[in-house]
Design an enzyme around this catalytic site. Structure first.
Site, PDB file in Angstrom:
ATOM      1  N   LYS A   1       0.845  -1.199   0.000  1.00  0.00           N
ATOM      2  CA  LYS A   1       0.000   0.000   0.000  1.00  0.00           C
ATOM      3  C   LYS A   1       0.879   1.247   0.000  1.00  0.00           C
ATOM      4  CE  LYS A   1      -3.987   1.901   2.588  1.00  0.00           C
ATOM      5  NZ  LYS A   1      -4.829   1.726   3.797  1.00  0.00           N
TER       6      LYS A   1
ATOM      7  N   SER B   1      -9.827   2.125   2.907  1.00  0.00           N
ATOM      8  CA  SER B   1      -8.990   2.884   2.004  1.00  0.00           C
ATOM      9  C   SER B   1      -8.042   2.028   1.166  1.00  0.00           C
ATOM     10  CB  SER B   1      -8.138   3.876   2.804  1.00  0.00           C
ATOM     11  OG  SER B   1      -7.256   3.164   3.673  1.00  0.00           O
TER      12      SER B   1
ATOM     13  N   SER C   1      -9.728  -0.478   6.969  1.00  0.00           N
ATOM     14  CA  SER C   1      -9.218  -0.378   5.597  1.00  0.00           C
ATOM     15  C   SER C   1      -8.517  -1.611   5.048  1.00  0.00           C
ATOM     16  CB  SER C   1      -8.261   0.810   5.484  1.00  0.00           C
ATOM     17  OG  SER C   1      -9.009   1.993   5.518  1.00  0.00           O
TER      18      SER C   1
HETATM   19  N1  GLN Z   1     -12.942   4.019   6.233  1.00  0.00           N
HETATM   20  C1  GLN Z   1     -12.408   4.478   7.468  1.00  0.00           C
HETATM   21  C2  GLN Z   1     -12.090   5.942   7.358  1.00  0.00           C
HETATM   22  O1  GLN Z   1     -12.460   6.507   6.412  1.00  0.00           O
HETATM   23  C3  GLN Z   1     -11.220   3.669   7.842  1.00  0.00           C
HETATM   24  C4  GLN Z   1     -10.008   4.078   7.105  1.00  0.00           C
HETATM   25  C5  GLN Z   1      -8.816   3.225   7.429  1.00  0.00           C
HETATM   26  O2  GLN Z   1      -8.934   2.183   8.074  1.00  0.00           O
HETATM   27  N2  GLN Z   1      -7.668   3.701   7.019  1.00  0.00           N
HETATM   28  O3  GLN Z   1     -11.490   6.533   8.202  1.00  0.00           O
END
Ligand code: GLN
Length: 502
Positions: free
Chosen positions: A80, A155, A179
């Site tokens: 990532k 994400s 994410s």
């Molecule tokens: N979707 C969640 C957010 O928008 C989690 C994001 C993540 O785990 N990086 O913060």
């Protein structure tokens, strides 16, 4: 000849160890697959063909010289783009880091290299890991390999899509609120958020430091355990890194035995707002586990209802402080406004205005507000109290059961664009994954079937107490085996073939 991109990482590793194939061949096969399909998927922000092949050649040479190598040596991996890679661009999905070449490796990157995993490239993500759909990437969304018009989750949609599209057998993700797990659920892949502190955060571009955790993205539970084993371990450069004993997750994944295991189904995660097809698959999975000898009861975690609200105060608060480092002086983009001699503040403002996307700005504003002296107690302080209540709920639950279960994501993959203008609707997609981050416990998501209404993958989540990551691997591997019997093989094999776009 077998298509090397279709093998699990464990099977590919066995072929490499037997001398049947070389790492250069395996790495090239994945680079070819990326070249063929990534035009449509957009899982990668940067492909490092040269670097990956050089690392592969090095592993092949070491193997030929008789060196003892790790379990996954020679198996290529995608990382990532929030994790630093020396000499290879790292953007965190943001324009503000466009063109930044890190001068150092994250501990995760170092560990992958030391274990001989060639790094194929960097995967797409929501900007600074803020989002649940990868649509907040400054470099265009990633497309779900099951249906290119749909989101791959976020994400870390890039890592999940790369693995689901057979562009990489393994990937690294990061999970601040889901994410890794939520993209896993909507792409039919396995995703693990380890116990907070199990994998070093050194070199992980911070969103919310008390929540961020890197972890494996794979197609099987055993592969996730093998990768977890490579990445986890104490790191003196991360003060929150766990020292002491780490559980043997690989042995647990091989055990795969739920006989006598106490599983608690979380009352608050599965009712209203959960798609019928997701619920149906969840209930079937619980049934399978019960038949295999697990002792299933329902468990209530009342504070889970406040978890999402608490998360969306804690996370932006920490993010607003972490993102202050993007000041146009140290990294990446610098925008100089017109005028004779603009002040440093004017350069900073112009750079942050041009470099950050809307979601990032929204969260910086929210966080700054929640931390401001007049509102700190009402917002940030209250959210921290909810965190304590939630930890108490989990402690009480784990006094009764070994692991907790819920669907991972309330819905299957929705259409690109569907929730982009409605941040709250998008935030609700993380309702089941966020609690684990707030209390630091580990969680896994495995694909558990296809929802009847749309034929898209659903995910099954298991949570365990901190430091008991091995329980997740054991139970998830058992369920995976039962599901494969039911489905006649891995669920990903039901995905439609992607056409080469080359
Ligand atoms: N979707 C969640 C957010 O928008 C989690 C994001 C993540 O785990 N990086 O913060």
């Amino acid at each position: 000849m077998t298509d090397l991109t279709r093998l699990s990482a464990a099977d590919l590793a066995a072929r490499l160890a037997s001398g049947d194939v070389t790492s250069v061949e395996a790495t090239q096969a994945h680079l070819d697959r990326i070249a063929a399909v990534d035009g449509a998927v957009n899982a990668f922000l940067h492909v490092d063909a040269e670097g990956a092949l050089a690392q592969a050649a090095d592993v092949d040479a070491r193997r030929a010289a008789g060196e003892t190598l790790g379990d996954l040596a020679g198996v290529p991996i995608a990382v990532k783009d929030v994790i630093t890679t020396k000499g290879v661009p790292t953007t965190a999905g943001s324009k503000i880091l466009e063109g930044w070449i890190p001068p150092y490796d994250a501990t995760v990157t170092e560990r992958l290299k030391a274990a001989g995993l060639p790094i194929l490239g960097k995967t797409n993500m929501d900007e600074f890991a803020m989002g649940s759909s990868t649509e907040h990437s400054a470099y265009g969304p990633t497309h779900n390999p099951w249906d290119l018009d749909r989101i791959p989750g976020g994400s870390g949609g890039g890592s999940a899509a790369a693995v689901a599209a057979f562009e990489a057998p393994l990937a690294v993700g990061t999970d601040t609120g889901g994410s890794i797990r939520q993209p896993g659920a909507v792409t039919g892949t396995v995703g693990v958020k380890p116990t907070y502190g199990a994998i070093s955060r050194y070199g992980l571009i911070a969103m919310a430091s008390s929540l961020d955790q890197a972890g494996p993205v794979t197609r099987t539970v055993l592969d996730a355990a093998l990768l977890h084993g490579v990445m986890a371990g104490h790191d003196p450069r991360d003060s929150t890194s766990i020292s002491g004993e780490y559980p043997d997750v690989v042995a647990a994944a091989r055990r795969a035995d739920v006989d006598g295991l106490r599983i608690g189904v979380v009352t608050e995660l599965g009712g209203e707002g959960f798609q019928p097809g997701v619920r149906a698959r969840f209930e079937e999975s619980v049934e399978l586990l019960t038949k295999a000898g697990a002792d299933v009861v329902e468990v209530s975690l009342p504070s889970v209802k406040q978890a999402l609200a608490a998360y969306y105060l804690v996370m932006p608060s920490e993010a607003s402080s972490n993102l202050a480092r993007f000041d146009a002086m140290r990294y990446g983009l610098r925008v100089t406004p017109d005028g004779a001699t603009p002040s440093a503040e004017a350069v900073m403002a112009a750079t942050r205005d041009a470099g950050f996307g809307d979601e990032v700005k929204r969260r910086i504003i929210l966080g700054t507000y929640a931390l401001s002296s007049g509102y700190y107690d009402a917002y940030y302080g209250s959210a921290q109290k909810v965190r304590t209540l939630l930890a108490q709920d989990f402690a009480a639950a784990f006094a009764q059961v070994d692991v907790l279960a819920s669907p991972t994501s309330p819905t299957t993959a929705y259409k690109l664009g569907e929730k982009l203008d409605d941040p709250l609707a998008m935030y609700l997609g993380d309702v089941a994954t966020i609690p684990a981050n707030l209390v630091g416990i580990p969680g896994i998501s495995i694909p558990n079937g296809l929802a009847d209404e749309d034929g898209l993958p659903s995910g099954f989540q298991l949570l365990a107490p901190a430091h008991a990551d091995d329980r997740l691997y054991n139970a998830a591997a058992a369920l995976e085996r039962l599901l494969e019997q039911q489905w006649g093989g891995p669920i990903l094999t039901k995905a439609p073939e992607l056409e080469a776009t080359r």
